[in-house]
Design an enzyme around this catalytic site. Structure first.
Site, short mmCIF file in Angstrom:
data_model
loop_
_atom_site.label_atom_id
_atom_site.label_comp_id
_atom_site.label_asym_id
_atom_site.label_seq_id
_atom_site.Cartn_x
_atom_site.Cartn_y
_atom_site.Cartn_z
N HIS A 61 60.87 1.62 42.40
CA HIS A 61 60.05 1.76 43.60
C HIS A 61 59.28 0.45 43.78
O HIS A 61 59.44 -0.49 42.99
CB HIS A 61 59.11 2.96 43.49
CG HIS A 61 58.11 2.89 42.39
ND1 HIS A 61 58.46 2.82 41.05
CD2 HIS A 61 56.74 2.88 42.41
CE1 HIS A 61 57.37 2.78 40.30
NE2 HIS A 61 56.31 2.81 41.10
N ASP A 65 53.29 -3.12 40.04
CA ASP A 65 53.57 -3.26 38.61
C ASP A 65 55.06 -3.15 38.29
O ASP A 65 55.46 -3.31 37.14
CB ASP A 65 52.77 -2.25 37.78
CG ASP A 65 53.01 -0.80 38.19
OD1 ASP A 65 53.43 -0.55 39.33
OD2 ASP A 65 52.75 0.10 37.36
N ASP A 206 57.33 6.71 36.46
CA ASP A 206 56.50 7.05 37.62
C ASP A 206 57.00 8.30 38.34
O ASP A 206 57.44 8.25 39.50
CB ASP A 206 56.46 5.88 38.60
CG ASP A 206 55.72 4.69 38.04
OD1 ASP A 206 56.10 4.23 36.95
OD2 ASP A 206 54.75 4.23 38.67
#
Length: 302
Positions: A61, A65, A206
């Site tokens: 994504h 980071d 995530d």
């Protein structure tokens, strides 16, 4: 054999002792990178691996980071006079996001090939492996990845000789190619046994636990999964921000019947992930609280 290195294990921000999450694999002379957060170049140099064979970079994504290290890496590749194409794979908006980052890296001596993921699950065949992206559940569009390397059946010399196939053509049949010779057609199934067990790597960060992770991680040789929090009191925070705890990751690994799981993408507040590992192993014994540059060579079974 497939070389796997978890270059960094941090989430949100790099720390003096922990780079941001990035994975690098090497197979058959080519390298793949999944995610490229700040500091990924330094992690590669610390590991002693080379930028040159990197021909595919995937993104889970577009949070900083996971992609902020890309412009610098592209510049490094360009300064090394790279000419070979570089393939980028990622969710919708890939080219727009990368072009925005390339304001500081506008001129490159190599072409970039963009492959945007447009479906909940999408498969890419390249470099001798099969890469599958599958949607997970974060607060932005996010994907996990599996890499699978098939292994053909064992070559049967007796069958090859029975078909009177000249030895110089055996290697083509072993590679799965069809051979035409003097009006005769020889196909791989004439000389190969049943397919043997290949290799499977699954990587996801995530996300909340999802059915898609469970299904795609099934029987993986190595499952690399985010564990944002080790403290059980952080369960509510994991749900709110759509991340996972160590224990949720372990439940996924157990249900997917993977061989081994590495935890990654730790919260900056999580200084010592290994403190929680004994409790996590009660759920899934083959769990590792991975540290930067953890490496494994996945080999075919005999």
């Amino acid at each position: 054999m497939l070389d796997v290195c978890l270059l960094g294990t941090g989430g949100m921000m790099p720390l003096p002792y922990r780079w941001l999450t990035a994975l690098m694999t090497r197979f058959n002379g080519s390298s793949l990178l999944i995610d490229c957060g700040e500091g990924t170049q330094v992690a590669i140099k610390e590991k002693g691996w080379s930028f040159k064979p990197i021909d595919v970079i995937c993104f889970t994504h577009y949070h900083g980071d996971h992609i902020s290290g890309l412009p610098g890496l592209l510049l490094t590749m360009g300064n090394a006079d790279r000419k070979e194409p570089l393939t980028l794979i990622g969710p919708k908006g890939l080219e727009r996001v990368v072009n925005a980052l390339r304001i500081i890296a506008p001129e490159l001596p190599f072409p970039i090939i963009y492959k945007e993921i447009t479906e909940p699950e999408q498969t890419f065949e390249m470099n001798g492996y099969r890469l599958k992206a599958f949607r997970v559940n974060h607060n932005v569009l996010c994907y996990g990845y599996t890499m699978e390397i098939d292994r053909a059946g064992k070559f049967d010399v007796a069958r090859a000789e029975a078909h009177e196939i000249p030895k110089q053509y055996w290697r083509f049949l072993q590679k799965g190619e069809t051979v035409e010779l003097e009006g005769k057609v020889f196909t791989p199934d004439m000389v190969l046994g049943a397919p043997r067990k290949g290799l499977k790597l699954t990587y996801t960060t995530d996300t909340r636990p999802t059915k898609s992770i469970l299904e795609n991680a099934k029987d993986s040789d190595l499952f690399i999964c985010e564990g944002m929090y080790g403290d059980k009191d952080k369960q509510g925070k994991a749900v709110e921000y759509k991340h996972m705890t160590f224990y949720e990751a372990a439940e996924l690994a157990k249900k997917a019947e993977v061989k081994e799981m590495w935890l990654t993408h730790y919260s900056p507040s999580l200084a010592y992930p290994e403190e929680y590992i004994e409790e996590v192993r009660k759920i899934f014994p083959c769990t590792v609280a991975a540290k930067d540059k953890r490496t494994k060579e996945l080999g075919f079974e005999d």
